[in-house]
Design a protein around this motif. Structure first.
Motif, PDB file in Angstrom:
ATOM      1  N   HIS A   3      21.648  29.269  55.640  1.00  8.52           N
ATOM      2  CA  HIS A   3      20.930  30.343  55.692  1.00  8.52           C
ATOM      3  C   HIS A   3      20.004  30.310  54.643  1.00  8.52           C
ATOM      4  O   HIS A   3      20.104  30.632  53.556  1.00  8.52           O
ATOM      5  CB  HIS A   3      22.120  31.625  55.426  1.00  8.52           C
ATOM      6  CG  HIS A   3      21.359  33.022  55.388  1.00  8.52           C
ATOM      7  ND1 HIS A   3      22.050  34.014  54.777  1.00  8.52           N
ATOM      8  CD2 HIS A   3      20.516  33.460  56.232  1.00  8.52           C
ATOM      9  CE1 HIS A   3      21.277  35.016  55.118  1.00  8.52           C
ATOM     10  NE2 HIS A   3      20.497  34.730  55.874  1.00  8.52           N
ATOM     11  N   GLN A 273      22.772  39.017  54.135  1.00  5.98           N
ATOM     12  CA  GLN A 273      23.027  37.702  55.211  1.00  5.98           C
ATOM     13  C   GLN A 273      22.495  37.804  56.423  1.00  5.98           C
ATOM     14  O   GLN A 273      21.421  36.753  56.546  1.00  5.98           O
ATOM     15  CB  GLN A 273      24.759  37.971  55.250  1.00  5.98           C
ATOM     16  CG  GLN A 273      25.498  37.522  54.234  1.00  5.98           C
ATOM     17  CD  GLN A 273      27.083  37.395  54.457  1.00  5.98           C
ATOM     18  OE1 GLN A 273      27.303  37.669  55.746  1.00  5.98           O
ATOM     19  NE2 GLN A 273      27.860  37.013  53.420  1.00  5.98           N
ATOM     20  N   CYS A 286      26.745  41.115  58.956  1.00 10.77           N
ATOM     21  CA  CYS A 286      27.341  39.844  58.160  1.00 10.77           C
ATOM     22  C   CYS A 286      27.697  38.894  58.988  1.00 10.77           C
ATOM     23  O   CYS A 286      28.012  38.691  60.095  1.00 10.77           O
ATOM     24  CB  CYS A 286      28.466  40.515  57.327  1.00 10.77           C
ATOM     25  SG  CYS A 286      27.893  41.877  56.250  1.00 10.77           S
ATOM     26  N   LYS A 287      28.042  37.550  58.302  1.00  8.37           N
ATOM     27  CA  LYS A 287      28.681  36.577  58.955  1.00  8.37           C
ATOM     28  C   LYS A 287      30.026  36.763  59.189  1.00  8.37           C
ATOM     29  O   LYS A 287      30.718  37.608  58.590  1.00  8.37           O
ATOM     30  CB  LYS A 287      28.603  35.196  57.924  1.00  8.37           C
ATOM     31  CG  LYS A 287      27.166  34.897  57.760  1.00  8.37           C
ATOM     32  CD  LYS A 287      26.855  33.761  56.714  1.00  8.37           C
ATOM     33  CE  LYS A 287      25.375  33.469  56.105  1.00  8.37           C
ATOM     34  NZ  LYS A 287      25.407  32.391  55.159  1.00  8.37           N
ATOM     35  N   GLN A 481      24.930  35.578  47.304  1.00  7.15           N
ATOM     36  CA  GLN A 481      26.080  35.523  47.799  1.00  7.15           C
ATOM     37  C   GLN A 481      27.216  34.912  47.003  1.00  7.15           C
ATOM     38  O   GLN A 481      27.577  33.510  47.164  1.00  7.15           O
ATOM     39  CB  GLN A 481      26.032  35.086  49.139  1.00  7.15           C
ATOM     40  CG  GLN A 481      27.445  35.450  49.813  1.00  7.15           C
ATOM     41  CD  GLN A 481      27.935  36.692  49.818  1.00  7.15           C
ATOM     42  OE1 GLN A 481      27.281  37.683  50.233  1.00  7.15           O
ATOM     43  NE2 GLN A 481      29.489  37.084  49.402  1.00  7.15           N
TER      44      GLN A 481
END
Length: 529
Positions: A3, A273, A286-287, A481
């Motif tokens: 990412h 994200q 979000c993942k 993150q």
């Protein structure tokens, strides 16, 4: 899942800088998938459908992004006003020319698009390139490469007056003032002017010229503020030396991006994200394994498990007091994302320069407010940059039980620095990772990216961040993150296992029904016979 993101602040015209989105792709062999068991086949198909809809930004080079047409520019008359006084060494002046050439490479150059001029000054002023002279990037870059330093005094006010009266005149190629055409000047200087700049800069701004001031080395910061347009935070920049001025290219590419067609693609969003595009807007997601928080942008993992987090902050003299205040705000941005409590996240803070000082240890404060108040009270140390010594303090002291570290709890170190370490960092950085600490490295300005990579945990692309400008640290806080969850095999994820179990149960039920149908058919066949 890889990412990558890049922040882009949209505020004008001239230069384009993007990242473009790419969807998740699964490079599976169709024959292997077809040969898989029915539950596995259904599982794979389901996962492909679920993940393929999540756009993931991917940084490409500026040229590729321009070709994508994601940012439009309006007609602009741009003049560079460059200090070549005797304090600017020949090698340093060459670095300024590289910076100019890189900015020009990102422009939409043409008679009806962006026109570029270059004014060279010292004790006198020389019009090196008129706005009407070159109509192509190649011609402009070649002309810039031939500019020679004047090597006398520093008459910055005279140079701005020249730009106002001559460089931005119709005779030199400037277009008639209108709402559809921007007038922009970028001043680069490294010293205190020998004349007045305040009044002439005001006249230039009043004439509709947007002024950017870039200061290098021992420049007078008050002079930069007198020159620049409002807001000063967007129009004043400082670098320690000419060797890093090239890094400001990105800042100007971001600052002059005008009309954005895809906010997710350009990185002009605060999603931590995943960014999902919408016409003229976006929304955040979000993942897998993360939840979207109340702010609609941040993601939290695994119910915020217990974690010990220590910030290791460079307080050397190169940071400067005003930037140190920005660093403290940046720390508190990250603290805001944590679940600080007695049983969840504990936060410690260490500042270093030529020495190391523990501002407060882990566990001293058990709520966000107390942590943030303590961060705000941190006094600026100044002096040198002993990053290696600070890393040893982190491993030997900050994460020890005597300093509040909890046994068996995930340990996270966040290192911030703005320059090259004055001591060796290799052994201490290696020791921190060998002891299982998750290390993040954040660099600004003159920070050395090889040192940041040496500090950061694997994969380094997810654990180190760099920006040329302290004002861009907010974007790093949004993208940092801190994943507190233990590494997990995707094939053992509880949700996937449950899904596969449901598929298998459904297939078994269907098999039983088919067996019943087969028996009835067989019975009918026997009756017919």
């Amino acid at each position: 899942m890889e990412h990558r993101e890049m922040d882009c602040s949209s505020s004008g015209a001239l230069v384009i800088f993007f990242s473009v989105t790419s969807r998740v792709r699964f490079l599976w062999d169709p024959l292997v998938v077809m040969a898989a068991s029915p539950p596995l086949f259904l599982l794979l198909v389901s996962l492909m459908g679920a993940l393929a809809v999540s756009p993931v930004p991917l940084d490409l080079r500026t040229a590729a992004a321009m070709a994508a047409g994601l940012c439009n520019t309006r007609p602009t008359d741009l003049v560079f006003i460059v200090d070549s006084s005797r304090s600017v060494r020949p090698s340093e002046f060459e670095q300024v020319k590289v910076f100019l050439a890189k900015v020009i490479e990102g422009l939409d150059v043409g008679p009806d698009a962006t026109r570029v001029g270059v004014v060279n000054y010292a004790s006198r002023v020389k019009n090196e390139v008129s706005l009407k002279t070159h109509k192509t990037k190649a011609g402009l870059v070649k002309a810039v490469s031939k500019v020679e330093p004047l090597s006398t005094g520093t008459m910055t006010g005279l140079a701005i007056q020249f730009a106002l009266n001559v460089a931005f005149s119709e005779a030199e190629g400037a277009r008639i003032k209108s709402p559809g055409i921007s007038k922009v000047a970028i001043i680069v200087t490294d010293g205190r002017p020998q004349d007045n700049v305040k009044d002439v800069a005001k006249r230039a701004r009043d004439a509709g010229i947007e002024l950017y001031a870039i200061g290098v080395g021992r420049v007078d910061l008050n002079t930069l503020r007198q020159i620049a347009s409002d807001p000063l935070d967007d129009h004043v920049d400082y670098v320690e030396s000419y060797s890093v001025i090239e890094k400001l290219t990105k800042k100007f590419q971001e600052a002059f991006c005008d009309t954005v067609a895809d906010l997710c693609a350009t990185g002009d969003h605060d999603c931590q994200q995943v960014c999902i595009s919408a016409p003229g807007s976006f929304k955040c997601a979000c993942k897998e394994g993360f939840d979207l928080q109340e702010d609609g942008k941040s993601c939290r993992a695994c119910g915020s498990t217990a974690t010990d987090v220590v910030f290791l902050i460079d307080g050397s003299k190169s940071v400067r007091p005003e930037n140190f205040e920005l660093v403290k705000k940046w720390i508190n941005q990250i603290v805001d994302k944590m679940d600080v409590s007695e049983n969840k996240a504990h936060v410690g803070l260490v500042q270093y320069s030529s020495t190391v000082k523990q501002e407060f240890p882990l566990g001293q404060y058990n709520n966000k407010k107390d942590v943030k108040d303590a961060v705000k009270k941190m006094a600026y140390m100044e002096r040198g940059t002993m990053t290696g010594q600070a890393l040893r303090f982190l491993t030997d002291t900050s994460f020890s039980p005597a300093s509040g570290a909890r046994p068996g709890i995930t340990k996270v170190g966040i290192v911030f620095t703005d320059g090259r370490s004055q001591d060796y960092i290799g052994d201490a950085a290696k020791k921190a990772k060998e002891q299982g600490f998750k290390m993040y490295a954040v660099g600004v300005g003159n920070a050395v990216e090889n040192e940041l990579r040496e500090i950061a945990s694997e994969p380094t692309g997810e654990h180190y961040f760099y920006t040329a400008d302290f004002k861009a640290m907010t974007a790093i806080a949004n993208k940092l993150q801190i994943n507190f969850c233990p590494e997990e095999d995707p094939c053992e994820c509880e949700s996937i296992v449950k899904f596969q179990k449901k598929v298998e149960d459904a297939l078994q039920a269907l098999t039983k029904k088919l067996e019943g149908v087969s028996k009835r058919i067989a019975a009918l066949e026997n009756k017919i016979v």
